[in-house]
Design a protein around this motif. Structure first.
Motif, PDB file in Angstrom:
ATOM      1  N   VAL A 171      33.127  -1.979 -16.304  1.00 38.22           N
ATOM      2  CA  VAL A 171      33.084  -1.356 -14.979  1.00 38.22           C
ATOM      3  C   VAL A 171      34.347  -1.709 -14.205  1.00 38.22           C
ATOM      4  O   VAL A 171      34.664  -2.894 -14.027  1.00 38.22           O
ATOM      5  N   ILE A 172      35.047  -0.684 -13.739  1.00 33.91           N
ATOM      6  CA  ILE A 172      36.189  -0.870 -12.851  1.00 33.91           C
ATOM      7  C   ILE A 172      35.906  -0.069 -11.585  1.00 33.91           C
ATOM      8  O   ILE A 172      35.106   0.877 -11.590  1.00 33.91           O
ATOM      9  N   ALA A 173      36.552  -0.447 -10.490  1.00 32.04           N
ATOM     10  CA  ALA A 173      36.225   0.199  -9.217  1.00 32.04           C
ATOM     11  C   ALA A 173      37.438   0.241  -8.307  1.00 32.04           C
ATOM     12  O   ALA A 173      38.349  -0.596  -8.408  1.00 32.04           O
ATOM     13  N   TRP A 174      37.406   1.224  -7.404  1.00 28.13           N
ATOM     14  CA  TRP A 174      38.450   1.354  -6.382  1.00 28.13           C
ATOM     15  C   TRP A 174      37.886   2.061  -5.161  1.00 28.13           C
ATOM     16  O   TRP A 174      37.042   2.964  -5.271  1.00 28.13           O
ATOM     17  N   VAL A 191      40.685  -2.260  -9.343  1.00 28.74           N
ATOM     18  CA  VAL A 191      41.925  -1.685  -9.858  1.00 28.74           C
ATOM     19  C   VAL A 191      42.467  -0.716  -8.817  1.00 28.74           C
ATOM     20  O   VAL A 191      41.791  -0.373  -7.847  1.00 28.74           O
ATOM     21  N   SER A 192      43.684  -0.223  -9.017  1.00 28.65           N
ATOM     22  CA  SER A 192      44.228   0.822  -8.162  1.00 28.65           C
ATOM     23  C   SER A 192      43.574   2.154  -8.505  1.00 28.65           C
ATOM     24  O   SER A 192      42.961   2.312  -9.573  1.00 28.65           O
ATOM     25  N   GLU A 195      45.109   3.516 -11.713  1.00 31.86           N
ATOM     26  CA  GLU A 195      44.660   2.784 -12.896  1.00 31.86           C
ATOM     27  C   GLU A 195      43.226   3.138 -13.243  1.00 31.86           C
ATOM     28  O   GLU A 195      42.863   3.228 -14.428  1.00 31.86           O
ATOM     29  N   LEU A 196      42.402   3.334 -12.221  1.00 31.36           N
ATOM     30  CA  LEU A 196      41.012   3.694 -12.499  1.00 31.36           C
ATOM     31  C   LEU A 196      40.939   4.978 -13.318  1.00 31.36           C
ATOM     32  O   LEU A 196      40.218   5.042 -14.330  1.00 31.36           O
ATOM     33  N   PHE A 197      41.682   5.997 -12.900  1.00 27.43           N
ATOM     34  CA  PHE A 197      41.583   7.272 -13.606  1.00 27.43           C
ATOM     35  C   PHE A 197      42.291   7.237 -14.958  1.00 27.43           C
ATOM     36  O   PHE A 197      41.930   7.998 -15.856  1.00 27.43           O
ATOM     37  N   GLU A 198      43.245   6.346 -15.117  1.00 21.70           N
ATOM     38  CA  GLU A 198      43.896   6.206 -16.418  1.00 21.70           C
ATOM     39  C   GLU A 198      43.025   5.458 -17.417  1.00 21.70           C
ATOM     40  O   GLU A 198      43.017   5.779 -18.610  1.00 21.70           O
ATOM     41  N   ARG A 199      42.276   4.464 -16.940  1.00 22.27           N
ATOM     42  CA  ARG A 199      41.482   3.621 -17.841  1.00 22.27           C
ATOM     43  C   ARG A 199      40.064   4.129 -18.059  1.00 22.27           C
ATOM     44  O   ARG A 199      39.458   3.873 -19.112  1.00 22.27           O
ATOM     45  N   ALA A 200      39.495   4.816 -17.083  1.00 20.41           N
ATOM     46  CA  ALA A 200      38.075   5.184 -17.163  1.00 20.41           C
ATOM     47  C   ALA A 200      37.830   6.296 -18.175  1.00 20.41           C
ATOM     48  O   ALA A 200      38.622   7.233 -18.302  1.00 20.41           O
TER      49      ALA A 200
END
Length: 319
Positions: A171-174, A191-192, A195-200
């Protein structure tokens, strides 16, 4: 003198069954099932209303409408806030605005249902099965080991983080104001936005709509999410640039979208999203549950009673 109470936008014809409206002595309780998008039609329907119960943001009450309802004294919104009501104008015009409590689980449960339905293509597989098409027409994906990006880690986003962890996801969040400590408290990594949209693998939106968050998701974010990525939006349509979303889905730049909210509701039959591939669409049912309606309408009835006795509750201030 009999007062008039109007329950708006009862699409499913269920409002009268969720609260004992008959107990309101001296009130004429009326229900409107059809949506009135035109100002003139809405004003005509409410011209003798003393009080109105608005179901979420289905019907807007801007200043120009409120000024044409001189008999209106009480406006109740289901939920604790309503961006479609000009509360400041209502206050200036002497209209009391009240809210209700809301479910903490209805919206995140629908978000998760859409997410799971999309990754396993449940609607498509059912349609193919019923139509007698080929058996097993697509290959789904598993959630375990994949990454969920949560945009907006408030009450709903935090529940989504819990669901994701239960399914073995990272889970990542921004959000604009999210801190690392708040993210850790929800068992998520801050995350930024990029970065969220690149990693998710999957991005789910749970922000409030404001001038600052309108179109916070555009072509750049959708392309970063990628050809195998899924966007889930049960918050507000205005968070996403719809034109960019439609373009990304048609081009294949985005893998798919599961949506419960739209720029115009009810969704017009000629809306481009209805003809856009790799979409899972529901008619803004995030809050449409028996449990939620019971809270909404019973609280609204309490609001009417309290106001009639000169002691309004759950007041929403425009100042």
């Amino acid at each position: 003198m009999t007062r008039v109470l109007v329950l708006l936008d009862d699409y499913q014809d269920v409002a009268l069954g969720f609260a004992p409206w008959h107990e309101l002595a001296g009130w004429d309780v009326r229900v409107l099932h059809d949506h009135h998008a035109d100002d003139d039609e809405l004003v005509a329907a409410l011209e003798d209303a003393t009080a109105v119960v608005a179901m979420r943001e289905r019907t807007a009450f801007p200043r120009r409408v409120l000024q044409r309802l001189p008999r209106l004294e009480l406006l109740i919104t289901t939920g604790a806030a309503n961006a479609s009501i000009d509360v400041g104008a209502a206050t200036e015009l002497g209209v009391t605005v009240c809210g209700t409590r809301a479910s903490a689980t209805a919206a995140p449960e629908l978000s998760w249902a859409l997410l799971m339905s999309a990754v396993r293509d449940i609607p498509g597989q059912q349609d193919a099965l019923r139509a007698g098409d080929r058996w097993q027409t697509a290959v789904g994906r598993e959630l375990c080991g994949r990454t969920l990006g949560i945009v907006g880690l408030g009450k709903i986003g935090t529940r989504m983080a819990g669901y994701a962890r239960a399914f073995g996801m990272r889970v990542i969040a921004w959000s604009q104001n999210l801190t690392a400590d708040a993210a850790r408290a929800a068992d998520a990594e801050l995350v930024s936005k990029q970065e969220l949209f690149e990693r998710a693998d999957i991005a789910t939106l749970h922000l409030r709509l404001s001038d600052r968050t309108r179109h916070v998701i555009g072509a750049t974010e959708l392309e970063a999410l990628g050809t195998d990525g899924l966007l889930v939006n049960t918050a507000r349509a205005g968070l996403v640039d719809t034109d960019a979303l439609v373009a990304a889905l048609h081009s294949g730049a985005l893998g798919g979208a599961a949506l419960d909210v739209f720029d115009e509701e009810p969704l017009p039959s000629d809306h481009p999203l209805l003809r856009t591939p790799r979409t899972l669409l529901t008619p803004h049912i995030g809050y449409v549950t028996r449990e939620q309606y019971a809270v909404f309408y019973r609280d609204a009835l309490e609001d009417v009673r309290a106001w009639a006795h000169g002691r309004p509750i759950r007041l929403i201030s425009g100042r």
